[in-house]
Design a protein around this motif. Structure first.
Motif, PDB file in Angstrom:
ATOM      1  N   ARG A 203      69.613  42.012  -1.533  1.00  0.00           N
ATOM      2  CA  ARG A 203      69.468  41.076  -0.407  1.00  0.00           C
ATOM      3  C   ARG A 203      69.656  41.792   0.926  1.00  0.00           C
ATOM      4  O   ARG A 203      68.946  41.514   1.901  1.00  0.00           O
ATOM      5  CB  ARG A 203      70.476  39.942  -0.544  1.00  0.00           C
ATOM      6  CG  ARG A 203      70.345  38.872   0.544  1.00  0.00           C
ATOM      7  CD  ARG A 203      71.236  37.693   0.248  1.00  0.00           C
ATOM      8  NE  ARG A 203      71.108  36.659   1.258  1.00  0.00           N
ATOM      9  CZ  ARG A 203      71.730  35.491   1.233  1.00  0.00           C
ATOM     10  NH1 ARG A 203      72.530  35.214   0.212  1.00  0.00           N
ATOM     11  NH2 ARG A 203      71.556  34.619   2.197  1.00  0.00           N
ATOM     12  N   ARG A 204      70.615  42.715   0.985  1.00  0.00           N
ATOM     13  CA  ARG A 204      70.887  43.444   2.238  1.00  0.00           C
ATOM     14  C   ARG A 204      69.993  44.660   2.413  1.00  0.00           C
ATOM     15  O   ARG A 204      69.896  45.203   3.516  1.00  0.00           O
ATOM     16  CB  ARG A 204      72.343  43.892   2.265  1.00  0.00           C
ATOM     17  CG  ARG A 204      73.349  42.750   2.345  1.00  0.00           C
ATOM     18  CD  ARG A 204      74.749  43.299   2.475  1.00  0.00           C
ATOM     19  NE  ARG A 204      75.748  42.249   2.577  1.00  0.00           N
ATOM     20  CZ  ARG A 204      77.052  42.471   2.696  1.00  0.00           C
ATOM     21  NH1 ARG A 204      77.505  43.716   2.733  1.00  0.00           N
ATOM     22  NH2 ARG A 204      77.890  41.459   2.788  1.00  0.00           N
TER      23      ARG A 204
ATOM     24  N   GLU B 290      71.723  53.118   4.752  1.00  0.00           N
ATOM     25  CA  GLU B 290      71.724  53.560   3.356  1.00  0.00           C
ATOM     26  C   GLU B 290      72.292  54.969   3.225  1.00  0.00           C
ATOM     27  O   GLU B 290      72.121  55.822   4.106  1.00  0.00           O
ATOM     28  CB  GLU B 290      70.291  53.533   2.800  1.00  0.00           C
ATOM     29  CG  GLU B 290      70.188  53.874   1.331  1.00  0.00           C
ATOM     30  CD  GLU B 290      70.945  52.874   0.445  1.00  0.00           C
ATOM     31  OE1 GLU B 290      72.178  53.008   0.344  1.00  0.00           O
ATOM     32  OE2 GLU B 290      70.295  51.985  -0.127  1.00  0.00           O
TER      33      GLU B 290
ATOM     34  N   ILE C 257      73.669  41.486  -4.218  1.00  0.00           N
ATOM     35  CA  ILE C 257      74.020  41.591  -2.798  1.00  0.00           C
ATOM     36  C   ILE C 257      73.282  42.760  -2.146  1.00  0.00           C
ATOM     37  O   ILE C 257      72.770  42.647  -1.028  1.00  0.00           O
ATOM     38  CB  ILE C 257      75.542  41.763  -2.642  1.00  0.00           C
ATOM     39  CG1 ILE C 257      76.265  40.518  -3.144  1.00  0.00           C
ATOM     40  CG2 ILE C 257      75.909  42.035  -1.188  1.00  0.00           C
ATOM     41  CD1 ILE C 257      77.782  40.676  -3.221  1.00  0.00           C
ATOM     42  N   ALA C 258      73.209  43.894  -2.864  1.00  0.00           N
ATOM     43  CA  ALA C 258      72.558  45.082  -2.324  1.00  0.00           C
ATOM     44  C   ALA C 258      71.075  44.846  -2.094  1.00  0.00           C
ATOM     45  O   ALA C 258      70.512  45.265  -1.067  1.00  0.00           O
ATOM     46  CB  ALA C 258      72.766  46.263  -3.275  1.00  0.00           C
TER      47      ALA C 258
ATOM     48  N   VAL D  41      70.586  47.598   1.055  1.00  0.00           N
ATOM     49  CA  VAL D  41      71.452  48.780   1.126  1.00  0.00           C
ATOM     50  C   VAL D  41      72.214  48.900  -0.191  1.00  0.00           C
ATOM     51  O   VAL D  41      73.003  48.018  -0.543  1.00  0.00           O
ATOM     52  CB  VAL D  41      72.457  48.680   2.296  1.00  0.00           C
ATOM     53  CG1 VAL D  41      73.378  49.901   2.305  1.00  0.00           C
ATOM     54  CG2 VAL D  41      71.740  48.559   3.626  1.00  0.00           C
TER      55      VAL D  41
END
Length: 272
Positions: free
Chosen positions: A33-34, A95, A30-31, A36
């Motif tokens: 993909r985002r 971030e 998930i990180a 962050v």
């Protein structure tokens, strides 16, 4: 002294490790993909909750059901409250500067570096720190004073950090406090109500194993590691290094306990 199922506990260690790894790998995907990586801080509390639930399920038929239910419920309560708090605090932000600085020094692929140095490392720490939670599932015999004392200490710790977090959020929501050091409420008794609360939680969870002393002697490393991280590792020490240059912090630190709560020191009157 109550009995302890060493063989079942050893088998359950693998399920706990896999569950912590799964949470971190999903979070990593998930990180990336985002773009962050700060969401790994949310996954920290979630991973402990998942490990507790998996350990409880894997230990079905072992230990004492009351103890298993208590230690699972308390761990889930702490983990999900912490995750929700961090998620709310980070909503709408980019971030985390800590991860920006770390990834700026990454040799080669930044994502793979983050996987090794953040996600896999935190997954391993979740497994290690949660050893008393896992072990408590295999302690036989009725719940004793140790477990009830542990329950009280965990609830105190969760309440302490929740109150501290709420006080800080309310303080920061007032524009008049921008740039000021929070020194009210619990923050006048300790500079780190949240870290002290976590300290209480993990020593409280350790008490659940103390009816089986060999298991307690084996798993005491976990609250010791968490205490080190909170006081001398990535908790208090790093945060205060970041805060040291803020106006008013030196005076605040001089009158306020660095970790264990105590009344603030009285400041000497200024000479006229």
């Amino acid at each position: 002294m109550n009995g302890f199922g060493w063989g079942s506990f050893a088998a359950g260690l693998g399920w706990a490790a896999l569950s912590a790894l799964a949470v971190m790998l999903v979070t990593f995907a998930i990180a990336v993909r985002r773009g962050v990586h700060r969401i790994v801080d949310v996954a920290w509390g979630v991973a402990f909750a998942v490990v507790a639930v998996v350990a409880c399920a894997a230990s079905t038929g072992s230990g004492d059901p009351v103890r298993r239910g208590l230690v699972t419920g308390l761990t889930v309560l702490w983990g999900l409250r912490l995750a929700a708090h961090i998620a709310r605090r980070g909503a709408g932000h980019g971030e985390d500067p800590r991860y920006e600085r770390m990834l700026a020094k990454a040799p080669g692929n930044r994502s793979l570096y983050a996987l090794r140095m953040v996600y896999l490392l935190q997954g391993a720490l979740v497994w290690l720190v949660s050893l008393p939670v896992q072990a408590a599932m295999y302690v036989s015999g009725p719940v004793s004073g140790f477990a009830w004392a542990g329950t009280a200490l965990v609830l105190f710790g969760v309440g302490f950090e929740a109150v501290g977090d709420a006080q800080l959020a309310r303080f920061k929501s007032d524009p008049a406090h921008r740039g000021r050091i929070m020194d009210r409420g619990l923050w006048s008794w300790t500079r780190h109500p949240n870290y002290f609360g976590d300290f209480c939680v993990w020593w409280g969870l350790f008490l659940f194993v103390c009816d089986a002393w060999p298991a307690a002697a084996t798993t005491v490393v976990s609250p010791l590691v968490m205490s080190y991280l909170l006081i001398w590792g990535s908790g208090k020490r790093l945060l205060e290094r970041h805060m040291a240059e803020r106006p008013g912090f030196a005076a605040y630190a001089a009158r306020t306990s660095g970790f264990f709560p105590r009344p603030p020191k009285r400041q000497a009157p200024r000479e006229v």
